[in-house]
Design an enzyme around this catalytic site. Sequence first.
Site, PDB file in Angstrom:
ATOM      1  CG  ASP A  11      37.614  21.876  15.829  1.00  8.97           C
ATOM      2  OD1 ASP A  11      38.796  22.296  15.030  1.00  8.97           O
ATOM      3  OD2 ASP A  11      37.102  23.151  16.288  1.00  8.97           O
TER       4      ASP A  11
ATOM      5  CB  CYS B 148      -0.858   0.125   1.118  1.00  7.32           C
ATOM      6  SG  CYS B 148      -2.215  -1.299   1.404  1.00  7.32           S
TER       7      CYS B 148
END
Length: 773
Positions: free
Chosen positions: A459, A36
């Site tokens: 970082d 469906c």
Amino acid sequence: MPHHHPTPAAPAQPAAPAGGTETATLNIEGMTCASCSNFVEKALSRTPGVQRATVNLASEKATIEYLPGQIDRAGLKAAVEQAGYGVHEPVAPASPNVLASDQELDQRKAEAYQKLKRRFQVAVGLAVVIMPLSMLMLWPRMMNLIPTPVLNYVLLALTLPVLLYSGREFYVSAWNGFRHRTASMDTLIAVGTGAAFLYSLAATVIPHWFMQRGIMPEVYYDTTATIIALILLGKVLESRAKSKTSAAIKALMGLQAKTARVVRGGQEVDVPIEQVVPGDEVVVRPGEKVATDGVLLSGHSAVDESMLTGESLPVEKKQGDNVFGATLNKTGSFRFRVSKVGAETMLAQIVKLVEEAQGSRAPIQQLADKVSAVFVPVVVMIAIVTFVLWFDFAPEATRLPLALVNFVAVLIIACPCALGLATPTAIMVGTGKGAEHGVLIRNAEALEKAEKVTTVLLDKTGTITRGEPSVTDFVPVTGEATDRLLPLLAAVERQSEHPLAEAVVRYADAQGAAALSATAFQAVEGRGASATVDGQAILLGNRRLLIEHQVPMTAAAEQAAAQLLDQAKTVLYAAMGGQVVALIGVADTVRDTSVAAIRHLQQKGIEVVMMTGDNPQTAAKVAEQVGIKRYFAEVLPADKAGKVKELQAEGRVVAMVGDGINDAPALAQADIGLAMGGGTDVAMEAAGITLMRSDLQGVVTAIDLSRQTMRTIKQNLFFAFIYNTLGIPIAAGLLFPLTGWLLSPMLAAGAMALSSVSVLTNSLRLRAYKRTA
């Protein structure tokens, strides 16, 4: 020194797609299985003006990217309805200040669930009567009392309500599918039970026709009724489980405050949240929820922001700080100016992000989609072949009943419902669980990529470290007591706005130093400052400031400075009366949780690499401190994305973690970007995952949760595929020549229901996920 909690930034809106497209979400009605949702998706995708469509079976929603110049929302709705499915348009909230909490949708689903339960109760109640009546043939004495034709008509009368009321939606859906040339799970159920019923009806109404051909006119009303009852049982259990998968969204919606204490005409009045507007002044007392987002005007407090960040420690708030709706005020009272309401608030942004993630499609789901697209037609063909073979080769007296029973069993056991639920249910639970722990996963693709990460690139500044200078060492060099020196030096720095001066003031406040006042303050650019405190002329700054004022360095001061510089710390020199009296070591300190988080990642087999603009000496010290073996030093902002590419060229799957604007290119280049919550909106925009806390533990949570979610999806797909792969041949009677076994259609229905429930239950196990400490 007090732990610093950066203010979480609101997650940025997903970038507007190119070409001026807009995005719409439709609530789809009538979908029962993967076939469906695939059909609705294809129908929408083929509609002119639609760029992309994704339909989620678990949430029963379609997310459509479309060109507003070519099609509007009404056109999208028409395309869905033309495909044979309904669209439910929710009623807009009474005020834009109120989050649209889908209460109406929840109510509609609750009503549908009650209706489904009534259908099941009717089916099971009648099946309980039909089953023993069908077995009367096992008791010849009873058969003598009730003639077979009469019994068959009684069974027919009892089965009709099951068929016409309890099972009606299966047949309506199958007929709609037939009209639109599609097949779904309902097609299999309708054809299977319909065939059994029609055969039984013929045997009841014209038994002599069968007898003339040497066939006993047997009836299978019990098969029809029991299969419908068992399938409805599966749907009831499935519906209950599906409602739990969206619990995270409901919990977030429920956090919104209902009222606010607003200052109007000099008076404090309680008003509904709907009436609060930007610019209003709101009063918050201890123990109350913050009504909406704003900026603190007066007062101070500790606020529990765990609903945003997952962090249990309250965050100190003072004048000028941001406060967020739905957070809990713990200690003091304060007033704040409203800056955002309704859909603009951080809570609304989080809800939107989680909803979009839950409705998104993981690449792994493409496999299930491809299979389910051809599954139903293939199953119907297998069922027809099964019928023909049994009808041709079974003994003449039993060939029609055996052919029919195996035909029905194949159709029933093959329903691909589990296949359609395997991926979206796990994603809904996984992304919801992430939101609870302050990890916002933008989409299912990010979730899948995070699972494959082999290298995490961090970082340094603002990620491993706090991103702001902190005093690490206070070294008196003349024998003066710290508690006498510190208030004098802090008094000088209180006059300065330099970040290093702020670090000294924070340190002094944390040590409980007395607040003294300074006069004759003078800032010396690039060197430091001078002032008079308690009649003492004080210099505080770098080495150049001492040289310019001809202050000599003693051997003790030289030695202490060398030790601090060797640890890659910035040194502030304090002088009084023409001599150096103290040294202050300042550094960007490592976050409390960084070492543990990096160790957890390494234990999971992930290499952690650090990247920084600092010199190699400083980089080496920080890397050693947190247990990182590989690092890149002196990396310019423009070169960060290049370092990501370098790692990818080594065949690594890279997750980049950053918080600043200069991290955005690297976040976008990485296989998966994780933006720290204390960072910029630009960084968050480039990232697939946002960590609401500035804490590396969130990276561990994100990767851990993605691995568990993907493991669950793979288990679900295995259950669904293996179930159908094994179930269909057994239902077709493959084992009959060897063992004499045939699979009853009723057992097939029970197994089919069990497969869907097992997939949902497996997904719900993710709700027990706990963040690594």
